[in-house]
Design a protein around this motif. Structure first.
Motif, PDB file in Angstrom:
ATOM      1  N   GLU A   5      20.194 -48.709  -4.041  1.00 59.23           N
ATOM      2  CA  GLU A   5      18.812 -48.507  -4.484  1.00 59.23           C
ATOM      3  C   GLU A   5      18.386 -47.043  -4.454  1.00 59.23           C
ATOM      4  N   ARG A   6      19.182 -46.201  -3.817  1.00 60.43           N
ATOM      5  CA  ARG A   6      18.850 -44.778  -3.740  1.00 60.43           C
ATOM      6  C   ARG A   6      19.622 -43.944  -4.765  1.00 60.43           C
ATOM      7  N   LYS A   7      20.440 -44.571  -5.587  1.00 61.16           N
ATOM      8  CA  LYS A   7      21.204 -43.830  -6.587  1.00 61.16           C
ATOM      9  C   LYS A   7      20.328 -43.500  -7.793  1.00 61.16           C
ATOM     10  N   SER A   8      20.633 -42.403  -8.439  1.00 58.76           N
ATOM     11  CA  SER A   8      19.899 -42.001  -9.633  1.00 58.76           C
ATOM     12  C   SER A   8      20.113 -42.992 -10.767  1.00 58.76           C
ATOM     13  N   ALA A   9      19.090 -43.200 -11.564  1.00 59.78           N
ATOM     14  CA  ALA A   9      19.207 -44.062 -12.738  1.00 59.78           C
ATOM     15  C   ALA A   9      20.178 -43.477 -13.764  1.00 59.78           C
ATOM     16  N   HIS A  10      20.473 -42.189 -13.666  1.00 61.25           N
ATOM     17  CA  HIS A  10      21.395 -41.533 -14.600  1.00 61.25           C
ATOM     18  C   HIS A  10      22.851 -41.691 -14.187  1.00 61.25           C
ATOM     19  N   LEU A  11      23.100 -42.239 -13.001  1.00 63.05           N
ATOM     20  CA  LEU A  11      24.457 -42.325 -12.472  1.00 63.05           C
ATOM     21  C   LEU A  11      25.204 -43.490 -13.114  1.00 63.05           C
ATOM     22  N   LYS A  12      25.652 -43.265 -14.342  1.00 62.18           N
ATOM     23  CA  LYS A  12      26.365 -44.267 -15.116  1.00 62.18           C
ATOM     24  C   LYS A  12      27.143 -43.543 -16.206  1.00 62.18           C
ATOM     25  N   GLU A  13      28.101 -44.221 -16.804  1.00 59.49           N
ATOM     26  CA  GLU A  13      28.868 -43.609 -17.896  1.00 59.49           C
ATOM     27  C   GLU A  13      27.917 -43.194 -19.020  1.00 59.49           C
ATOM     28  N   HIS A  14      28.072 -41.974 -19.469  1.00 56.37           N
ATOM     29  CA  HIS A  14      27.239 -41.345 -20.492  1.00 56.37           C
ATOM     30  C   HIS A  14      25.834 -41.006 -19.982  1.00 56.37           C
ATOM     31  N   GLY A  15      25.627 -41.141 -18.685  1.00 55.43           N
ATOM     32  CA  GLY A  15      24.368 -40.673 -18.131  1.00 55.43           C
ATOM     33  C   GLY A  15      24.244 -39.166 -18.318  1.00 55.43           C
ATOM     34  N   PHE A  16      23.046 -38.692 -18.549  1.00 53.80           N
ATOM     35  CA  PHE A  16      22.796 -37.276 -18.823  1.00 53.80           C
ATOM     36  C   PHE A  16      23.518 -36.803 -20.078  1.00 53.80           C
ATOM     37  N   ALA A  17      23.495 -37.593 -21.120  1.00 53.98           N
ATOM     38  CA  ALA A  17      24.027 -37.132 -22.406  1.00 53.98           C
ATOM     39  C   ALA A  17      22.981 -36.233 -23.061  1.00 53.98           C
ATOM     40  N   ALA A  18      23.439 -35.224 -23.778  1.00 57.04           N
ATOM     41  CA  ALA A  18      22.513 -34.253 -24.375  1.00 57.04           C
ATOM     42  C   ALA A  18      22.812 -34.099 -25.860  1.00 57.04           C
ATOM     43  N   GLU A  19      22.300 -34.995 -26.626  1.00 60.05           N
ATOM     44  CA  GLU A  19      22.551 -34.983 -28.061  1.00 60.05           C
ATOM     45  C   GLU A  19      21.968 -33.719 -28.700  1.00 60.05           C
ATOM     46  N   GLY A  20      22.800 -32.989 -29.420  1.00 61.00           N
ATOM     47  CA  GLY A  20      22.357 -31.782 -30.113  1.00 61.00           C
ATOM     48  C   GLY A  20      22.263 -30.553 -29.242  1.00 61.00           C
ATOM     49  N   ALA A  21      22.474 -30.696 -27.927  1.00 61.20           N
ATOM     50  CA  ALA A  21      22.293 -29.556 -27.030  1.00 61.20           C
ATOM     51  C   ALA A  21      23.338 -28.467 -27.244  1.00 61.20           C
ATOM     52  N   TYR A  22      24.577 -28.857 -27.507  1.00 63.08           N
ATOM     53  CA  TYR A  22      25.648 -27.863 -27.681  1.00 63.08           C
ATOM     54  C   TYR A  22      25.329 -26.927 -28.841  1.00 63.08           C
ATOM     55  N   GLU A  23      24.993 -27.477 -29.982  1.00 61.54           N
ATOM     56  CA  GLU A  23      24.672 -26.653 -31.151  1.00 61.54           C
ATOM     57  C   GLU A  23      23.421 -25.812 -30.906  1.00 61.54           C
ATOM     58  N   ASP A  24      22.463 -26.389 -30.190  1.00 57.20           N
ATOM     59  CA  ASP A  24      21.239 -25.669 -29.879  1.00 57.20           C
ATOM     60  C   ASP A  24      21.517 -24.467 -28.987  1.00 57.20           C
ATOM     61  N   ILE A  25      22.394 -24.636 -27.998  1.00 57.36           N
ATOM     62  CA  ILE A  25      22.738 -23.528 -27.104  1.00 57.36           C
ATOM     63  C   ILE A  25      23.474 -22.430 -27.863  1.00 57.36           C
ATOM     64  N   LEU A  26      24.358 -22.815 -28.768  1.00 59.68           N
ATOM     65  CA  LEU A  26      25.048 -21.802 -29.572  1.00 59.68           C
ATOM     66  C   LEU A  26      24.040 -20.973 -30.376  1.00 59.68           C
ATOM     67  N   LYS A  27      23.002 -21.619 -30.890  1.00 61.90           N
ATOM     68  CA  LYS A  27      21.956 -20.893 -31.608  1.00 61.90           C
ATOM     69  C   LYS A  27      21.197 -19.967 -30.670  1.00 61.90           C
ATOM     70  N   ALA A  28      20.917 -20.435 -29.451  1.00 66.76           N
ATOM     71  CA  ALA A  28      20.229 -19.604 -28.471  1.00 66.76           C
ATOM     72  C   ALA A  28      21.057 -18.372 -28.122  1.00 66.76           C
ATOM     73  N   ILE A  29      22.365 -18.553 -28.013  1.00 65.63           N
ATOM     74  CA  ILE A  29      23.254 -17.423 -27.712  1.00 65.63           C
ATOM     75  C   ILE A  29      23.261 -16.432 -28.871  1.00 65.63           C
ATOM     76  N   GLU A  30      23.270 -16.947 -30.079  1.00 65.40           N
ATOM     77  CA  GLU A  30      23.240 -16.086 -31.265  1.00 65.40           C
ATOM     78  C   GLU A  30      21.990 -15.210 -31.273  1.00 65.40           C
ATOM     79  N   ILE A  31      20.849 -15.791 -30.940  1.00 66.41           N
ATOM     80  CA  ILE A  31      19.590 -15.026 -30.896  1.00 66.41           C
ATOM     81  C   ILE A  31      19.615 -14.043 -29.731  1.00 66.41           C
ATOM     82  N   TYR A  32      20.123 -14.485 -28.597  1.00 70.11           N
ATOM     83  CA  TYR A  32      20.241 -13.618 -27.412  1.00 70.11           C
ATOM     84  C   TYR A  32      21.095 -12.387 -27.710  1.00 70.11           C
TER      85      TYR A  32
END
Length: 266
Positions: free
Chosen positions: A130-157
């Motif tokens: 009962e004390r485990k995070s709700a995200h503690l499962k397969e594919h928990g904390f998935a970040a759709e589109g985050a990789y491409e977004d970070i690459l864009k942030a790096i390009e601007i940086y």
């Protein structure tokens, strides 16, 4: 963690009681509404970021600043294990650009699956369910589109930084059990001044310590994001298997509850 990054798995009306109180979520809703409706362009809002950034996130930025100061005169790159949406990775990158603009050897390297946890080990499930995070499962904390977004942030940086003909930030996408070994084959010269463990779970945390700890010189900093965290016990279990806690001094910040760190050789 977010050794993987993360798609929001909660709606504005939901929260994870293991990590967020109802009060916290109400505050986020009010802040989002304020940001969307306050005067000024998006750039002007960014320039006045302290009005909008939650104090908890600002505290985490300050913790990274203090960590960066500890390794400023230590040779080696910063490796972040668990990137999520890239806020921590770009914080380290911009701190490096501000505080050491000519240090082209300091690379900022982030590892993440961006599809969530590839698997959950039995070590991650130890303790009270009962004390485990709700995200503690397969594919928990998935970040759709985050990789491409970070690459864009790096390009601007990269546009306005010094010595921008030298690459500075690198994001490695995929299962860390595979990408870590391949990365070291491609970059056998890697020396690490700061290893930031934010994978949350057992297996990739243990692999990170196995592969990267031998590359950390005396004075470098090992950072834990979920050490002693009941919602994600796997990180602590991996650390205890790989390190003798009695032989290291684990420090923390009085203004940020989760981040702790140890100085190698201290």
């Amino acid at each position: 963690m977010r050794p993987t990054g993360a798609k929001r798995e909660t709606s504005p009306t939901m929260h994870d009681p293991r990590t967020q109180s109802t009060f916290d979520y109400s505050s986020r809703e009010a802040l989002e509404d304020y940001f969307n409706n306050s005067p000024g362009s998006s750039t002007e809002k960014l320039e006045n970021f302290a009005k909008y950034v939650p104090r908890q996130n600002l505290a985490r930025f300050l913790a990274r600043y203090e960590i960066f100061k500890l390794i400023k005169d230590i040779q080696g790159s910063i490796v972040e294990c668990g990137v999520l949406f890239g806020g921590g990775l770009l914080s380290f990158a911009k701190l490096s650009t501000i505080l050491e603009p000519y240090n082209f050897q300091r690379r900022i390297i982030g590892f993440d699956t961006f599809t969530g946890f590839p698997s959950i080990d039995k070590a991650d499930l130890k303790g009270r369910p009962e004390r485990k995070s709700a995200h503690l499962k397969e594919h928990g904390f998935a970040a759709e589109g985050a990789y491409e977004d970070i690459l864009k942030a790096i390009e601007i940086y990269d546009i306005s930084r010094y010595l921008n003909h030298f690459p500075k930030v690198q994001v490695v996408k995929g299962d860390f059990a595979v990408t870590a070994k391949q990365f070291l084959k491609d970059y056998p010269h890697l020396v690490i001044s700061c290893l930031y463990l934010d994978f949350d779970i057992y297996q990739p945390t243990k692999i990170a310590l196995e592969q990267f700890l031998p590359r950390m010189p005396k004075g470098s900093v090992l950072v834990f994001d979920e050490l002693n965290e009941e919602a994600f016990p796997g990180e602590t279990i991996a650390v205890m298997e790989m390190l003798d806690l009695k032989s290291i001094r684990v420090r923390r910040f009085d203004f940020e509850p989760r981040i702790s760190y140890a100085i190698i050789g201290d």
